[in-house]
Design an enzyme around this catalytic site. Structure first.
Site, PDB file in Angstrom:
ATOM      1  N   GLY A 104       0.827  -1.204   0.000  1.00 19.71           N
ATOM      2  CA  GLY A 104       0.000   0.000   0.000  1.00 19.71           C
ATOM      3  C   GLY A 104       0.855   1.246   0.000  1.00 19.71           C
ATOM      4  N   LYS A 105       0.217   2.343   0.293  1.00 15.35           N
ATOM      5  CA  LYS A 105       0.908   3.633   0.256  1.00 15.35           C
ATOM      6  C   LYS A 105       2.121   3.668   1.174  1.00 15.35           C
ATOM      7  CE  LYS A 105      -3.470   5.930  -0.622  1.00 15.35           C
ATOM      8  NZ  LYS A 105      -4.222   4.663  -0.441  1.00 15.35           N
ATOM      9  N   ARG A 106       2.045   2.938   2.252  1.00 23.84           N
ATOM     10  CA  ARG A 106       3.140   2.960   3.212  1.00 23.84           C
ATOM     11  C   ARG A 106       4.438   2.386   2.653  1.00 23.84           C
ATOM     12  NH1 ARG A 106      -1.302   2.952   4.897  1.00 23.84           N
ATOM     13  NH2 ARG A 106      -2.099   4.069   6.696  1.00 23.84           N
ATOM     14  N   HIS A 107       4.327   1.677   1.553  1.00 26.74           N
ATOM     15  CA  HIS A 107       5.534   1.074   0.983  1.00 26.74           C
ATOM     16  C   HIS A 107       6.236   1.982  -0.017  1.00 26.74           C
ATOM     17  CE1 HIS A 107       3.404  -2.487   2.559  1.00 26.74           C
ATOM     18  NE2 HIS A 107       4.615  -2.887   2.820  1.00 26.74           N
TER      19      HIS A 107
END
Length: 492
Positions: free
Chosen positions: A248-251
């Site tokens: 997700g965005k956190r990656h």
RNA sequence: GCCCCCAUCGUCUAGUCUGGUCUAGGACACAGGCCUUUCAAGCCUGGUACAUGGGUUCAAAUCCCGUUGGGGGCACCA
């Protein structure tokens, strides 16, 4: 029966690689079955709407070659394909369920709902709606008042659905919430809209991430309430980040657009994605496939069940493999935007620059993992360099004086060449090394470090040719000055 | 907490359905070597895996059950 599958993104952000892998599977399945891929926009969440998301979704799909047959901007007779343009349908369907006694109006406040859930969590139960409005008499919550419409899910029994890959999956009805179908802003929730649209648009197979499995029974309950037949479900495993969590965005850089900007080729990314969670099997050990091969070999039944970690290492390798097999002219066309973006060349390319660019392509082709790698590899050709320190010009087992001599002889040799080309200089330079009693690597190393300002560069003579005689000689001169200065200060 | 899904090298996977041919194959990454003007590319070699316990069977990576581990879901978000 014609296979009809869909990709239904919501314009709340940019498509990321996990979702796109699922689109790849949908696309492959549709193409192989001679079916249709429908692109539907699920824009029923007004609070999270991102203005340019729609355009980025379109661009990302197009860039990857994931064309759709119906949907956004492509009418196939089942439109409109944008949910915000279908609101009257959902409202009508929701009212229909109320009339049948299968749904009810609920005016519980968000605060109360949160309290109820909190209390249940505290008791170790699955948090869900307590059904306060479910038992109210019809009309007790007036249609004019602010309210939501909920599905009346039976408390008894189980709901079972069939997954093509996993078989039957069952859930206790008692654990299925009375799902909101129509929000208080009169927009449908995903649950209502997706069922209504999939049914009305004739969707035959739903291929989606397996994070949807737990909410599928809600969907089944809705199909039953409407008296419709559900599509065939094919839940595909999620794509995980290097930390083993749902990608997700956190990656970081996971949007398709970022892969483009980083210099990945659409064909390579497509190939890589197709192999993430699927393999042809039957002893087939091929890794690089054309789209046509993928379409022919793809088999939904062979999609893996376990989640797959996204490996940048393997993608890099594959991208490099694609770059290596490109036609040089084609590669040049791909490289130009990267040089331009980096400010190394003007966007209006002067014709006299073209030969240099063409010269560079074969020099870098087998050294690139991404198109963007061309920037650090060739920047010394387009801009002034920072001279390396004196040590860089004195190879092992050599003195500064010997290096100076080598540089001066090289200058003499290069100035005397009739043609300043790689072919012309290689022979004489090897001769020169011999005359100086140096190994080729020693002499070439000095020249490389002086002219490119790097200890790693594309093949030397092509690099010199690209830099040009005048600047090559000037840089050699500068390197000599660095050496002289260091001798004077007693550093070397 | 509850529910659901999953389980072969570090990673992606073949093999699992239709047990024996698997002393488990390939790819990426890694290590060593060759080639070589650096770096790549290419070639050769190497190490590393059937989570665990119990069944079933002449025989289990393959079938069954438990355990453990990982992931996902539990909104007026999709």
């Amino acid at each position: 029966m014609t296979v009809r599958v869909r990709f239904a993104p919501s314009p709340t952000g940019y498509p990321h690689i996990g979702n796109i892998r699922t689109v790849v599977f949908n696309w492959l399945f549709a193409r192989q079955q001679n079916g249709k891929l429908i692109l539907r926009i699920e824009d029923t969440d007004r609070s999270r709407y991102v203005a340019d998301a729609l355009k980025v979704i379109e661009d990302s799909l197009s860039w990857l070659g994931l064309d759709w047959d119906e949907g956004l901007k492509r009418d196939g007779g089942y439109g409109p394909y944008v949910q915000s343009q279908r609101l009257h349908i959902y409202r009508e369907k929701a009212e229909e369920l109320i009339a049948k006694g299968l749904a009810y109006r609920c005016n519980c406040s968000p605060d109360r709902l949160e309290e109820v859930r909190e209390a249940m969590r505290a008791r170790g139960e699955t948090p869900m709606y307590d059904g306060r409005c479910r038992i109210k008499a019809a009309g007790e919550v007036p249609a004019e008042e602010l309210h939501v419409i909920r599905l009346k899910v039976p408390h008894e029994g189980t709901t079972t659905f069939h997954d093509l890959l996993r078989g039957d999956i069952s859930f206790e009805n008692a654990l299925i919430d009375d799902q909101v179908l129509l929000k208080s802003d009169r927009y449908p929730t995903y649950h209502l809209a997706v069922v209504v649209d999939d049914h009305m648009m004739g969707i035959t197979h739903v291929l989606r991430g397996d994070d949807w499995i737990p909410s599928t029974p809600k969907r089944i309950q809705l199909y039953q309430a409407f008296g419709w037949t559900p599509p065939i479900y094919i839940h595909v495993p999620l794509v995980l980040g290097p930390d083993g969590k749902k990608l997700g965005k956190r990656h970081g850089a996971t949007s398709v657009d970022e892969f483009r900007r980083q210099g990945y080729l659409p064909d390579a990314l497509f190939n890589f994605l197709a192999l993430l969670g699927w393999a042809p099997g039957e002893g087939d050990e091929q890794e690089i496939f054309t789209r046509q091969e993928l379409i022919e070999k793809f088999n939904v039944h062979r999609i893996n069940l376990s989640p797959a970690v996204f490996s940048y290492d393997k993608l890099d390798w594959m991208n490099g493999a694609y770059i290596r097999q490109m036609d040089p002219q084609e590669l040049l066309d791909c490289l130009i935007p990267f040089w331009v973006d980096a400010g190394l060349i003007p966007s209006e390319i002067p014709t006299e620059l073209l030969p240099t660019l063409r010269l560079l392509v074969p020099l870098v082709q087998e050294r690139l993992k991404t198109l963007r790698d061309v920037i650090p590899l060739t920047d010394f050709v387009f801009q002034e360099i920072k001279m390396l320190p004196a040590e860089a010009f004195v190879p092992k087992k050599m003195t500064a004086e010997e290096s100076i001599r080598a540089i001066r002889e090289t200058q003499r040799l290069l100035s005397g060449l009739v043609q300043f080309t790689a072919e012309e200089m290689e022979g004489p330079m090897r001769e020169l090394a011999k005359e100086l009693g140096l190994k080729a690597g020693q002499l070439f190393g000095i020249v490389r470090n002086a002219v490119t300002g790097k200890e790693v560069s594309p093949p030397l003579f092509g690099s010199l040719q690209a830099v040009g005689r005048e600047r090559t000689l000037r840089r050699l001169e500068q390197a000599e000055q660095v050496l002289l200065a260091s001798i004077e200060s007693g550093e070397v």
